[in-house]
Design an enzyme around this catalytic site. Sequence first.
Site, PDB file in Angstrom:
ATOM      1  N   CYS A 172     -14.229 -11.178 -29.740  1.00 36.40           N
ATOM      2  CA  CYS A 172     -14.667 -11.314 -31.137  1.00 36.40           C
ATOM      3  C   CYS A 172     -15.282 -10.043 -31.713  1.00 36.40           C
ATOM      4  CB  CYS A 172     -15.655 -12.473 -31.269  1.00 36.40           C
ATOM      5  SG  CYS A 172     -16.992 -12.439 -30.077  1.00 36.40           S
ATOM      6  N   HIS A 265     -20.889 -11.961 -36.606  1.00 42.02           N
ATOM      7  CA  HIS A 265     -21.462 -10.898 -35.777  1.00 42.02           C
ATOM      8  C   HIS A 265     -21.704  -9.671 -36.650  1.00 42.02           C
ATOM      9  CE1 HIS A 265     -20.756 -13.386 -32.431  1.00 42.02           C
ATOM     10  NE2 HIS A 265     -19.782 -12.768 -31.816  1.00 42.02           N
TER      11      HIS A 265
END
Lengths: 376, 376, 376, 376
Positions: A172, A265
């Site tokens: 990710c 994130h």
Amino acid sequence: MGKIKVGILGATGMVGQRFVQLLADHPWFEITALAASERSVGITYGEACHWVVSDVRCPEPACPEPFVPLRAGRSRRVEGIPALVKEIVVEECRPDLTCRLVFSALPAEVAGPIEEEFAAAGYAVSSNARNHRLDPDVPLLVPEVNPNHLALIGIQRRRRGWKGFIVTNPNCSTAQLVLALKPIWDRFGITALSVVTMQALSGAGYPGVPSLDILDNVIPYIAGEEGKLEREPLKLLGQLEGAAVREAEVIISAQCHRVATREGHLEAVSVKLAREPGREELVEALQGFRGPLQDLGLPSAPEHPIVVRGEIDRPQPRLDRDEGGGMSVVVGRVRECPVLDYKFVLLGHNTIRGAAGAAILNAELLKAQGYLEEPG
Amino acid sequence: MGKIKVGILGATGMVGQRFVQLLADHPWFEITALAASERSVGITYGEACHWVVSDVRCPEPACPEPFVPLRAGRSRRVEGIPALVKEIVVEECRPDLTCRLVFSALPAEVAGPIEEEFAAAGYAVSSNARNHRLDPDVPLLVPEVNPNHLALIGIQRRRRGWKGFIVTNPNCSTAQLVLALKPIWDRFGITALSVVTMQALSGAGYPGVPSLDILDNVIPYIAGEEGKLEREPLKLLGQLEGAAVREAEVIISAQCHRVATREGHLEAVSVKLAREPGREELVEALQGFRGPLQDLGLPSAPEHPIVVRGEIDRPQPRLDRDEGGGMSVVVGRVRECPVLDYKFVLLGHNTIRGAAGAAILNAELLKAQGYLEEPG
Amino acid sequence: MGKIKVGILGATGMVGQRFVQLLADHPWFEITALAASERSVGITYGEACHWVVSDVRCPEPACPEPFVPLRAGRSRRVEGIPALVKEIVVEECRPDLTCRLVFSALPAEVAGPIEEEFAAAGYAVSSNARNHRLDPDVPLLVPEVNPNHLALIGIQRRRRGWKGFIVTNPNCSTAQLVLALKPIWDRFGITALSVVTMQALSGAGYPGVPSLDILDNVIPYIAGEEGKLEREPLKLLGQLEGAAVREAEVIISAQCHRVATREGHLEAVSVKLAREPGREELVEALQGFRGPLQDLGLPSAPEHPIVVRGEIDRPQPRLDRDEGGGMSVVVGRVRECPVLDYKFVLLGHNTIRGAAGAAILNAELLKAQGYLEEPG
Amino acid sequence: MGKIKVGILGATGMVGQRFVQLLADHPWFEITALAASERSVGITYGEACHWVVSDVRCPEPACPEPFVPLRAGRSRRVEGIPALVKEIVVEECRPDLTCRLVFSALPAEVAGPIEEEFAAAGYAVSSNARNHRLDPDVPLLVPEVNPNHLALIGIQRRRRGWKGFIVTNPNCSTAQLVLALKPIWDRFGITALSVVTMQALSGAGYPGVPSLDILDNVIPYIAGEEGKLEREPLKLLGQLEGAAVREAEVIISAQCHRVATREGHLEAVSVKLAREPGREELVEALQGFRGPLQDLGLPSAPEHPIVVRGEIDRPQPRLDRDEGGGMSVVVGRVRECPVLDYKFVLLGHNTIRGAAGAAILNAELLKAQGYLEEPG
């Protein structure tokens, strides 16, 4: 002509649920098989699944369930599960699923051999697992970054004698980083890169991080994450040469942290460039980036893969993670770095651009390039 | 011989309250004057103050207040205010306070001239404000790092014709960073440094960060912070040469973020060294550091200014911020950095080591060095 | 004369750790045995335990561990574990431990028969588990509330033919509620009671509540909790009549919620009284309550079992949970209730007054009443 | 025929922003005037507004702003502001706005006389402020509950000699409570009610609750809230008799708490009924409720004003607050109450059903009933 039949391996976990959610009304694919671990096999997906991804913006509001009497024990959450899949009976992760392609949301502990079995049996496998990402003959793919790496598929099939094949998407935090790096890499070259991440709770899956560990806290460690961030971009930015990818020569240093956010994130990045542009030129390269996919009409490809914000305090996870339906990366605070050359902050939706959405975009590219024609 | 009388400027704010708390039973100092803005002047500290720092470990549990009837409106919190100061009547910030030294917790908007008035009038001023930190003749001081910079006081007095003087402590994130850098700087030299911070809510004061801004979020910007972090360490690590400090030649890049923790700034650091040690040597330098204060017996000096932890997921704000009574810096994850030379994570208590505790330790050094003898 | 030797069953869990912490320097008891599940048997407590209760105010700051090299995998946290117990080798939960009394922090799934084995073998058992709380011959005890229920011990021994015995403390939210109700019950009588709880994360143990479930959320359900709250107070406030407790005749309705706090259960309470006092009289009854323990000198008994606050916005979990070392209950906002008679808010520390501290106070009462003399 | 022109008073605050958001593509209304306090007058809404309500599901994703250079100071957030209103110049809150109806999001400190001026000048005023809610001739309105109270408008105009008029919506926690009570009230009667709330941060506006006050905490007090909850339902459920509303005879007790959620007030309710139904009958009454609006086609009226969930741990703020576009109330855990008759948990979106959405639904009812024809 009908939609392409797809299955999901590991369908009941957090990333598996994102696959279900994003594929529920997909114009090219239809879910025809759901597979999971033994515990869930033989019951319907609606019975097997504790739905935890309902924060994403659904096209239509959830219909109220018919009232059911209070049950003892903890409730499973079922609303939000698309009606189309609720009654599908969960199968074993064996290569006899009725579909052309499988998306793999399997945990790394089991993904390796299962994915190989499916590929050997003729399935196209679009995997989010880490197991095969660095295999020399397996494409590690971000469609806007290295679509030509798909050429590895032919080599993979020949070498392994498979009728099907495996493609993978990166970790990710790598996915969103490499997407933002792509126009910089192409136009100015990158020789070194330092990245410090502040990663969301959903990245650890469900149940994942105990609330007692993260309330009023930051955890400066995520198992395995720094290694992936320091290695995977080299393959993604690498050059296809003959039967293999020559890895990019970039030195990367990563420091990863878990913070108390649900999704998104955040990464503080600093880069050293081979050829140093002015700041406006750099911003223009990021902002103007469209990638090589415009003419392919991939349904999940965002119009703006990179969105650059000018405000001094952006991007922020809660405000920016849904940009481009979770498929855009948002970059902000582009400025000179006294130590390397430039620094900036970037944000991506970790379970969409960083996981399920990434594998779906990969599958869309496979389709557009003709890799999903029925095997002879 | 009695304790030294001290006053606090800006006593009702968050840092002011930390001063009160840490000085409540100080062996060398006693609070004899509290000053604040107009709004509070003329009423008791107990009446003026909305106490928000009660999370710190007090020597004795708060006594239950006598019951008072329910009042309309929002309550002030008063428990936790040390009994000794509750009845002190708050005064104006004018240099007629009954004390030898004043701690300044004034906001930067007003601190500059007020601190000068006090110094001119003969007071010793230990300031947490940023206004005079970079004045060439004002010590910017961390006692374990550059105690010899106190020699600037003589120059300051002569140049300005003051009977008193000003010393300052650095910005919170600088204070803890420089303390951890000190043994590395001394033994190996540092040529470049990259730091990414994840800073606690208390750093923004009270009321500070709105809860709607930070729940499920990270804010990648703190006004003025990066500039301070890139500049203040140069003076702190600089060399006293004649009448001035020659700043250290270190290139620093800082990226600052606000996260949802109460106390404790976390910093992900990477350093390039002039002479590269092995990792064990570096750890040993950090771990063995005692600083130059051992023989002075300063009450607030922690036995271990730097604590090195070996666990892979430490330091963490909630678990480590109170180390050494909030005066130690905790370092962890010391490892090689592919881009620079070494990287590590460090944590400090931002309102103790980074603010009130820093100024008090400075005052203790002043006392130990004879700077608080009564002015002629 | 030496301290009484005690063991802890279920010593590595969250409540087990609280027992270790609170007993570390207890004046009457010393830990001589730690028992836990198979996984931990045969290794030291320091090796077996992932320490998660370090938020409590320790008498002395944790010593920095000697530095150990980075390990792969998740770190165990060890600092905070009292040095005295770190090297104790964990044993099985069998009645051959070297001690006079065992504290049981066992989960309800296994506690029942294990506790019986220990009691049969002659051990005094002070249990926090729910299994035996409602047994007619087992005291369900809060020392300030119903110390005379200890008389059940003789009946229990005779009936069961045990050399030892079992005493239990109530569920966490019951413990703090009943303590606050005691002076009201004694002076005015209570006929009905409505309680709505907002309970802390630590009540669910570790790992407990997933962070994804509670960030930006409240969960209006805690398994089994409402039943305990509606039933246990009846026994606690009941009358000892001959060989049994006649339960109090109070109608109780409970609604339980999980909120994002670490420690401290908040309860909004409304009571109907048999004889209705004025508000001042009610406050005075709460505030003046000392309980029947003053002359016994029990080390864990707080001087003020009930602290009444007059501010309009108290008690609050973060500000008030440590009152009386976590053994006091804090009551606020006492006012008339239009539906029943009076309403108020109360707060208690759920893993101290509501669990480990409760069982320790029970053991102290056993000692003071002579129940811990060595068995013949 | 064109849309009806509407203005917003207090347009830059949190509730004002919700009005803008919900009216951006309203089928009946178009925003033609925005008014706010002096500070914002004369600049565009885009310049005046720091947009904080972007969490709501917008019909289309925010377009990326054109990149602007980094500015010093804190950024205003502008994305999410609908393009249509961004260039509207903010005006003063004086009755010379170009519109037929004004929505008032004014703070109670100033709302009273300003709203009267607008009504006197012929404007229809739909107010979210508390000032006129309990005026005998002003409708306090929830369209599904008491639409016939609109008849007060004629009385109001005559008595006050106004060409326009004022209607109000209740306090946020009242709005959702009364909606859930309506079918119970109609079919079984309610004689007493106890409600304990856990209210979201947005209810305090922006900046509102400081993060340091609410992280790891609950605040058991919200100024003025309990009084509103105990009084406003009486008028809402009251009977229109001649020129006035006879208040319902229900005894209500409220206890209000602030918790760390963004949106969605949770309420634990217990009711005593005049005629006690079986549980299934009660659930059926809640679930089957459609209200009197079906045939009116009001755009903001949810198809299911009350949604009943059967799972044992629902409703939850994060999962259920957006039900019905934030206009439905979600009820769960319907069960018998030992003290009163039945208890349940309910949840509503406090800034939509509890504020801006409520006032808009009121305006839609006004339009449907002919109250917005141009004044003679």
